[in-house]
Design an enzyme around this catalytic site. Structure first.
Site, PDB file in Angstrom:
ATOM      1  N   CYS A  73      60.295   1.240  32.272  1.00 23.43           N
ATOM      2  CA  CYS A  73      58.913   0.915  31.899  1.00 23.43           C
ATOM      3  C   CYS A  73      58.269   2.123  31.223  1.00 23.43           C
ATOM      4  O   CYS A  73      58.229   3.228  31.776  1.00 23.43           O
ATOM      5  CB  CYS A  73      58.121   0.523  33.141  1.00 23.43           C
ATOM      6  N   CYS A 103      55.407   3.652  33.278  1.00 23.86           N
ATOM      7  CA  CYS A 103      55.930   4.386  34.441  1.00 23.86           C
ATOM      8  C   CYS A 103      56.447   5.755  33.998  1.00 23.86           C
ATOM      9  O   CYS A 103      56.248   6.758  34.695  1.00 23.86           O
ATOM     10  CB  CYS A 103      57.021   3.581  35.147  1.00 23.86           C
ATOM     11  N   ASP A 114      45.081   5.990  24.164  1.00 25.03           N
ATOM     12  CA  ASP A 114      46.007   5.096  23.469  1.00 25.03           C
ATOM     13  C   ASP A 114      46.556   5.799  22.234  1.00 25.03           C
ATOM     14  O   ASP A 114      45.832   6.475  21.498  1.00 25.03           O
ATOM     15  CB  ASP A 114      45.287   3.803  23.079  1.00 25.03           C
ATOM     16  N   HIS A 141      53.796   0.148  39.830  1.00 19.78           N
ATOM     17  CA  HIS A 141      54.139  -0.779  38.751  1.00 19.78           C
ATOM     18  C   HIS A 141      53.894  -2.224  39.165  1.00 19.78           C
ATOM     19  O   HIS A 141      54.489  -2.729  40.105  1.00 19.78           O
ATOM     20  CB  HIS A 141      55.607  -0.632  38.344  1.00 19.78           C
ATOM     21  N   ASN A 158      45.131  -7.294  28.555  1.00 19.94           N
ATOM     22  CA  ASN A 158      45.945  -8.375  28.021  1.00 19.94           C
ATOM     23  C   ASN A 158      46.984  -8.772  29.060  1.00 19.94           C
ATOM     24  O   ASN A 158      47.588  -7.922  29.709  1.00 19.94           O
ATOM     25  CB  ASN A 158      46.621  -7.936  26.714  1.00 19.94           C
ATOM     26  N   HIS A 172      53.152  -3.324  31.988  1.00 21.18           N
ATOM     27  CA  HIS A 172      52.663  -2.571  33.159  1.00 21.18           C
ATOM     28  C   HIS A 172      51.146  -2.711  33.088  1.00 21.18           C
ATOM     29  O   HIS A 172      50.534  -2.333  32.072  1.00 21.18           O
ATOM     30  CB  HIS A 172      53.120  -1.108  33.064  1.00 21.18           C
ATOM     31  N   HIS A 196      47.440  -2.662  32.622  1.00 20.41           N
ATOM     32  CA  HIS A 196      46.572  -1.618  32.071  1.00 20.41           C
ATOM     33  C   HIS A 196      45.260  -2.230  31.618  1.00 20.41           C
ATOM     34  O   HIS A 196      45.195  -3.382  31.209  1.00 20.41           O
ATOM     35  CB  HIS A 196      47.250  -0.858  30.925  1.00 20.41           C
ATOM     36  N   HIS A 245      42.328  -1.522  28.897  1.00 23.04           N
ATOM     37  CA  HIS A 245      41.857  -0.781  27.730  1.00 23.04           C
ATOM     38  C   HIS A 245      40.361  -0.523  27.902  1.00 23.04           C
ATOM     39  O   HIS A 245      39.601  -1.446  28.215  1.00 23.04           O
ATOM     40  CB  HIS A 245      42.021  -1.603  26.450  1.00 23.04           C
TER      41      HIS A 245
HETATM   42  P1  5GP Z   1      48.865  -4.134  25.179  1.00 20.07           P
HETATM   43  O1  5GP Z   1      49.221  -4.631  23.807  1.00 20.07           O
HETATM   44  O2  5GP Z   1      50.050  -4.291  26.119  1.00 20.07           O
HETATM   45  O3  5GP Z   1      47.605  -4.710  25.739  1.00 20.07           O
HETATM   46  O4  5GP Z   1      48.551  -2.591  25.027  1.00 20.07           O
HETATM   47  C1  5GP Z   1      49.535  -1.611  24.995  1.00 20.07           C
HETATM   48  C2  5GP Z   1      48.910  -0.389  24.372  1.00 20.07           C
HETATM   49  O5  5GP Z   1      49.766   0.701  24.613  1.00 20.07           O
HETATM   50  C3  5GP Z   1      48.715  -0.479  22.849  1.00 20.07           C
HETATM   51  O6  5GP Z   1      47.337  -0.350  22.545  1.00 20.07           O
HETATM   52  C4  5GP Z   1      49.554   0.676  22.312  1.00 20.07           C
HETATM   53  O7  5GP Z   1      48.952   1.343  21.217  1.00 20.07           O
HETATM   54  C5  5GP Z   1      49.699   1.580  23.518  1.00 20.07           C
HETATM   55  N1  5GP Z   1      50.917   2.359  23.522  1.00 20.07           N
HETATM   56  C6  5GP Z   1      52.183   1.906  23.262  1.00 20.07           C
HETATM   57  N2  5GP Z   1      53.072   2.910  23.386  1.00 20.07           N
HETATM   58  C7  5GP Z   1      52.355   4.022  23.739  1.00 20.07           C
HETATM   59  C8  5GP Z   1      52.726   5.370  24.017  1.00 20.07           C
HETATM   60  O8  5GP Z   1      53.894   5.771  23.967  1.00 20.07           O
HETATM   61  N3  5GP Z   1      51.723   6.230  24.336  1.00 20.07           N
HETATM   62  C9  5GP Z   1      50.415   5.836  24.404  1.00 20.07           C
HETATM   63  N4  5GP Z   1      49.500   6.760  24.722  1.00 20.07           N
HETATM   64  N5  5GP Z   1      50.038   4.553  24.155  1.00 20.07           N
HETATM   65  C10 5GP Z   1      50.991   3.662  23.831  1.00 20.07           C
HETATM   66 ZN    ZN Z   2      55.620   0.477  34.954  1.00 17.05          ZN
END
Ligand code: 5GP
Ligand code: ZN
Length: 113
Positions: A4, A7, A30, A46, A86, A97, A99, A101
């Site tokens: 993950c 993680c 992000d 997790h 999301n 995982h 989260h 925003h």
């Molecule tokens: P989701 O689309 O799952 O709601 O959001 C995942 C978020 O994780 C995205 O906004 C993406 O830009 C961010 N993200 C993906 N990989 C990484 C990373 O390696 N580091 C950081 N800081 N953010 C990441």
């Molecule tokens: Zn995780």
């Protein structure tokens, strides 16, 4: 969870711009910000999404939202901010995982989807 991404970020195996950390929560910027402030708040334990939130303790769930409030204050988002989590494919969740925003620092669009 061995593979993950978040993680690995929590464990420091992948670098991140840390914003807040306590026993239950890790928060970081992000990598692809969609607003002047774009921070991700994740529980250290997790779970894949809000759909699995019953696998967290009440204290862990509360810690996530208290972190959101603290970060919004520290980032001076006094004019408001948006909190998004999301959940699953229809919401385009890309990292499985849980989260939250935090998006702020500019006026958001009035449509959420
Ligand atoms: P989701 O689309 O799952 O709601 O959001 C995942 C978020 O994780 C995205 O906004 C993406 O830009 C961010 N993200 C993906 N990989 C990484 C990373 O390696 N580091 C950081 N800081 N953010 C990441
Ligand atoms: Zn995780």
């Amino acid at each position: 969870m061995e593979n993950c991404l978040f993680c690995k970020i929590i464990k420091g195996e992948i670098p991140s711009a840390k914003v807040l950390e306590n026993d239950q929560v890790y928060a970081f910027r992000d990598i692809n910000p969609q607003a002047p402030t774009h921070v991700l708040v994740v529980p250290k334990k997790h779970v894949s999404s809000v759909a699995e939130i019953d696998q967290l303790s009440d204290a862990e769930i509360a810690a996530c939202l208290k972190a959101v409030k603290q970060i919004a204050a520290e980032e001076s988002l006094s004019d408001g901010f948006r909190v998004v989590s999301n959940c699953g494919p229809d919401a385009c969740q890309s990292v499985p995982h849980l989260h939250f925003h935090i998006l702020g620092g500019r006026k958001m669009g009035d449509r959420m989807a």
